[in-house]
Scaffold this active site. Structure first.
Site, mmCIF file in Angstrom:
data_model
loop_
_atom_site.group_PDB
_atom_site.id
_atom_site.type_symbol
_atom_site.label_atom_id
_atom_site.label_comp_id
_atom_site.label_asym_id
_atom_site.label_seq_id
_atom_site.Cartn_x
_atom_site.Cartn_y
_atom_site.Cartn_z
ATOM 1 N N CYS A 1 0.821 -1.087 0.111
ATOM 2 C CA CYS A 1 0.004 0.093 0.038
ATOM 3 C C CYS A 1 0.872 1.163 -0.074
ATOM 4 C CB CYS A 1 -0.991 -0.074 1.254
ATOM 5 S SG CYS A 1 -1.676 -1.475 1.422
ATOM 6 N N SER A 2 1.268 1.642 -1.070
ATOM 7 C CA SER A 2 2.467 2.392 -1.426
ATOM 8 C C SER A 2 2.171 4.018 -1.291
ATOM 9 C CB SER A 2 3.464 2.025 -2.249
ATOM 10 O OG SER A 2 3.766 2.822 -3.251
ATOM 11 N N ALA A 3 0.861 4.352 -1.710
ATOM 12 C CA ALA A 3 0.624 5.915 -2.247
ATOM 13 C C ALA A 3 0.643 6.757 -0.903
ATOM 14 C CB ALA A 3 -0.555 5.935 -2.775
ATOM 15 N N PRO A 4 1.443 8.049 -0.920
ATOM 16 C CA PRO A 4 1.854 8.509 -2.212
ATOM 17 C C PRO A 4 3.403 8.217 -2.402
ATOM 18 C CG PRO A 4 2.014 10.230 -0.412
ATOM 19 C CD PRO A 4 1.393 8.703 0.232
ATOM 20 N N GLY A 5 3.906 7.129 -1.793
ATOM 21 C CA GLY A 5 5.338 6.729 -2.295
ATOM 22 C C GLY A 5 6.445 7.316 -1.355
ATOM 23 N N LYS B 1 7.360 5.931 1.869
ATOM 24 C CA LYS B 1 7.957 4.830 2.433
ATOM 25 C C LYS B 1 8.891 4.199 1.278
ATOM 26 C CE LYS B 1 5.178 4.754 6.421
ATOM 27 N NZ LYS B 1 3.817 5.377 5.922
ATOM 28 N N ASP C 1 2.080 -1.235 4.742
ATOM 29 C CA ASP C 1 1.460 0.105 5.728
ATOM 30 C C ASP C 1 0.082 0.193 5.495
ATOM 31 O OD1 ASP C 1 1.997 2.403 7.195
ATOM 32 O OD2 ASP C 1 2.018 3.456 5.435
ATOM 33 N N CYS D 1 -1.198 3.773 11.001
ATOM 34 C CA CYS D 1 -0.730 5.041 11.589
ATOM 35 C C CYS D 1 -2.156 5.224 12.579
ATOM 36 C CB CYS D 1 -0.926 6.341 10.847
ATOM 37 S SG CYS D 1 -2.036 6.428 9.598
HETATM 38 C C1 LIG Z 1 -1.501 4.458 4.964
HETATM 39 S S1 LIG Z 1 -1.670 4.778 3.421
HETATM 40 C C2 LIG Z 1 -0.234 4.303 2.605
HETATM 41 C C3 LIG Z 1 0.972 5.361 2.944
HETATM 42 C C4 LIG Z 1 2.343 5.105 2.076
HETATM 43 N N1 LIG Z 1 2.546 3.811 2.612
HETATM 44 C C5 LIG Z 1 3.257 6.057 2.334
HETATM 45 O O1 LIG Z 1 4.220 5.809 3.060
HETATM 46 O O2 LIG Z 1 3.167 7.053 1.607
HETATM 47 C C6 LIG Z 1 -2.820 3.363 2.915
HETATM 48 C C7 LIG Z 1 -2.911 3.056 1.395
HETATM 49 O O3 LIG Z 1 -3.396 1.911 1.064
HETATM 50 C C8 LIG Z 1 -4.298 2.041 -0.063
HETATM 51 N N2 LIG Z 1 -5.037 0.745 0.177
HETATM 52 C C9 LIG Z 1 -6.377 0.948 0.418
HETATM 53 N N3 LIG Z 1 -6.814 -0.603 0.454
HETATM 54 C C10 LIG Z 1 -5.732 -1.053 -0.164
HETATM 55 C C11 LIG Z 1 -5.999 -2.496 -0.669
HETATM 56 N N4 LIG Z 1 -6.935 -3.275 -0.546
HETATM 57 N N5 LIG Z 1 -4.800 -2.904 -1.433
HETATM 58 C C12 LIG Z 1 -3.881 -2.109 -1.532
HETATM 59 N N6 LIG Z 1 -3.663 -0.846 -1.406
HETATM 60 C C13 LIG Z 1 -4.914 -0.344 -0.428
HETATM 61 C C14 LIG Z 1 -4.933 3.436 0.075
HETATM 62 O O4 LIG Z 1 -5.125 3.817 -1.163
HETATM 63 C C15 LIG Z 1 -3.762 4.169 0.612
HETATM 64 O O5 LIG Z 1 -2.982 4.903 -0.440
#
Ligand SMILES: C[S@@+](CC[C@H](N)C(=O)[O-])C[C@H]1O[C@@H](n2cnc3c(N)ncnc32)[C@H](O)[C@@H]1O
Length: 714
Positions: free
Chosen positions: A361-365, A367, A430, A487
């Site tokens: 779950c990488s957005a916005p990238g 980490k 994450d 978080c």
């Molecule tokens: C906590 S944020 C991640 C932050 C990111 N790791 C960073 O450090 O910038 C959680 C992310 O999980 C994504 N997400 C939600 N459900 C998901 C799923 N089933 N599979 C993959 N990603 C998912 C969301 O779109 C969101 O961007």
């Protein structure tokens, strides 16, 4: 010039006066508990009297630090007019000012060391640039004390200021006494009364006072309680008041009250949720060293420092004359704006150059780019997110930061276990969460979270963590690690999820390797978790001055998609089946060897002819075991090359001999294979042939019947 200085000095004095007034109001308002009140009053007094001598405090609270002490001297200067000693004082003051300017870096160093100190946090929290401006006020006051000659109104104001300060202290004391007196008579209202109270405009001061009172009662319940009221009633009233004071819904406040049963800590946590964390950035080691970046940013007018001892890439930005997200360095990808908490899961993951890594779950990238930097842009990094729009942000950031080992994909994380089972060395999950650790960023969390929402998140998190583990390669030479982070501070989204994974898959928790953090829960209210959950780490805004966060590091132990228990049972079964097979094979081998031994013996017997037969005869006559041994020694198997097989043969032969000896002792046998039939007991034998005997017997019976019938007839 002179006039301007006086004018600015007046302004500064008014600012100072203002500050005292504001501070007094704040004092009145912030009487959360008696202890807090005492400390605050003490602080005001200490700041007023001692602060100017403390350079550290002078930096942090410049307005407080420049308390009126110099003004008394100033009076003397004014009275003495052109006095020589006064001129000397002027020079000394000017020199002092210059040295203070030179000493600025030292003060910076001090603040660096004090980064995680509570007091400093207060200073950083607000990132209140006006406080920095306050230091200019200091300078102005100095100038004024130097140059002011005969401005009586100012002198009066100074005296008034002193009086005001005394008054504040006196009022504080009185209020304190009043609070103490109030406590004895504190009456707990009912929940209904409070609800009614809320229907009208709530009086926040009354609520605040009641919160402090209830917390005090709960802290010493036995002595301070109203015997007619239960603890639950007090807790309910407290919850209602906290909800209206801080703007939470009942559900979330209940959760936080469970997490922080200590009232004072709960208040600290709630306060921290209403204050921003320091602005921090991560130096992108793919493009620049932290030291060089810091230099460049300072040249641009940013006030930066290393963020903490435990990170080599984090910088804290105290203030900036340019927008932190729009400097040439930012646009060139020299840094990423990130909370310090987001460095922690990547540090725990410890990706290595050449690894196959998935950021699920990488957005916005943020980490992801940190992972790429630790991998030195080598290996393969999959940056995935379920949201297509958010994937754009990943691409933008990775381009800017010069990451070129990444594949951005837009999938549900649940898919990875099917697409790429056992395909990665390390995975970061994450997870999407309730965001209860970052309420300061999004105040809507306070009212938008309920049990259903948390339950939904808990379900998605469990699916994602299973998928993540199944996508890991347990046989990876230097990996097989999953880092799970959120978080959120809720147990349901943290320990409960990891514990679920431990129950479902063959894996174990390992230390995160992180220098800071509070141990995860092993038991929490009705929950009972695996003891190793204490290896996971929790972070709180009021303790660590970073966002509320959770980190767990898990090592996959086998690629089987089953629980540890099931894997262990399966392995046990496998092992027992294997050992049984071995045993069976050994027995079969023994039997066949025995048979071949007999055959060989027979052959030997034939070959050895009479001599052998003679020996056997001797044995029958009472030859001892040593003879048997001799037989074994002389057996043809002795010549077989493998010592082990020969030994086995010998053992088998010995066993056979032992059997024979046993047979000999048995009454029924005298020689092997020759059964001596037991004598049948002697029976009576008639000399008359059987058939004849039968005939005669029959005749006699007939005759006797005839006779009997004849007698019976009349
Ligand atoms: C906590 S944020 C991640 C932050 C990111 N790791 C960073 O450090 O910038 C959680 C992310 O999980 C994504 N997400 C939600 N459900 C998901 C799923 N089933 N599979 C993959 N990603 C998912 C969301 O779109 C969101 O961007």
């Amino acid at each position: 010039m002179f006039i301007t200085r006086i004018f600015s000095a007046r302004i500064s004095n008014l600012v100072f006066l203002n500050f005292i007034l504001i501070d007094s109001k704040r004092n009145d308002a912030n009487l959360v508990s008696r202890e807090m009140a005492i400390q605050k009053k003490k602080k005001v007094a200490a700041a007023a009297v001692a602060a100017p001598e403390d350079p550290k405090k002078a930096v942090k609270r410049p307005v407080e630090a420049s308390a009126p002490t110099p003004k008394k001297k100033k009076k003397v200067v004014v009275k003495n007019g052109g006095d020589v000693s006064a001129k000397k004082k002027k020079v000394v003051k000017k020199v002092k000012k210059v040295t203070e300017e030179e000493e600025e870096p030292v003060e910076k160093e001090v603040s660096k060391l004090q980064l995680l100190d509570d007091d400093d946090e207060e200073g950083l929290d607000g990132l209140d640039f006006t406080q920095q401006e306050g230091s200019d006020d200091d300078d102005l006051r100095d100038d004024y004390s130097d140059d002011d000659d005969d401005d009586l109104p100012i002198e009066k104001k100074s005296a008034a200021l002193d009086k005001k300060k005394e008054k504040i202290l006196k009022e504080g004391e009185e209020e304190l006494q009043l609070n103490i007196a109030n406590q004895a008579t504190f009456e707990l209202p009912s929940v209904e009364e409070i609800e009614n109270e809320m229907k009208s405009v709530p009086n926040l001061e009354i609520i605040k006072q009641r919160i402090a009172d209830v917390i005090q009662v709960l802290g010493d319940f036995k002595n301070r309680r109203d015997p007619a009221k239960s603890r639950t009633q007090y807790v309910e009233v407290l919850k209602k008041d906290l909800c209206s004071q801080y703007g939470y819904n009942d559900y979330l406040m209940g959760k936080f009250m469970d997490l922080f049963p200590n009232g004072a800590e709960l208040l600290e946590f709630l306060e921290a949720n209403d204050n921003p964390r320091p602005v921090t950035i991560r130096a992108n080691s793919l493009k620049v060293k932290r030291r060089d970046l810091a230099k460049n940013l300072i040249n641009r007018g940013m006030n930066v420092d290393p963020a903490a001892e435990w990170t080599k890439v984090g910088l804290v930005v105290y203030d900036s004359q340019v927008p932190v997200g729009a400097t040439p360095e930012y646009l060139a990808g020299h840094y990423m704006i990130q909370g310090l908490n987001s460095l922690l899961p990547v540090m725990a993951l410890a990706p290595q150059p050449g690894d196959r890594v998935l950021d699920m779950c990488s957005a916005p990238g943020g980490k992801t780019s940190h992972i790429a930097a630790l991998m030195k842009n080598s290996g393969t990094l999959f940056a995935n997110d379920a949201s297509f729009d958010r994937c754009r942000a990943i691409i933008g950031n990775l381009h800017r930061l010069g990451v070129n080992n990444a594949v951005v994909c837009n999938l549900g994380g649940e898919e990875f276990s099917k697409i790429k089972p056992n395909g990665f060395d390390r995975i970061l999950l994450d997870a999407p969460c309730s965001g209860t650790g970052v309420i300061w960023k999004d105040q809507s969390v306070k009212t938008s979270k309920d049990s259903q929402d948390v339950q939904r998140r808990h379900t998605v998190q469990r699916q994602l963590i299973l998928s993540a583990l199944d996508s890991l390669d347990a046989n990876s030479p230097n990996g097989g690690y999953l880092v799970y982070s959120t978080c959120s501070v809720l147990v349901e989204e943290n320990e409960a999820v990891v514990n679920f994974l431990l129950e479902r898959r063959h894996c174990e928790l390992v230390p995160t390797g992180l220098a800071i953090g509070v141990d995860g829960y092993t038991r929490f209210r009705d929950y009972r978790f695996h003891p190793s959950l204490s290896m996971t780490k929790r972070y709180y805004p009021h303790v660590h001055n970073i966002d509320g966060f959770y980190v767990a590091k898990i090592k996959k132990l086998s690629n089987a998609k089953m629980s540890k228990q099931a894997v262990l049972e399966m392995e046990k079964e496998k092992a027992s089946a294997k050992s049984q097979k071995k045993k069976q094979a050994a027995e079969e081998a023994e039997d066949s060897e025995e048979e071949s031994g007999d055959e060989e013996k027979a052959q030997n017997g034939k070959a050895n002819g009479k001599a052998e037969a003679g020996k056997k005869k001797n044995k029958k006559k009472g030859g001892d075991d040593s003879d048997d041994d001799e037989d074994v020694e002389t057996a043809p198997m002795k010549n077989i090359g493998s010592g082990a097989r020969a030994n086995k043969k010998r053992r088998n032969q010995k066993k056979a001999a032992a059997k024979q000896a046993a047979v000999k002792e048995d009454d029924g046998f005298n020689t092997v294979g020759n059964v001596k039939r037991a004598k049948k007991p002697t029976q009576f034998k008639s000399k008359v042939p059987k058939r004849a005997a039968a005939r005669t017997g029959a005749k006699s019976v007939k005759n006797r019947r005839k006779k009997m019938l004849a007698k019976q007839q009349p």
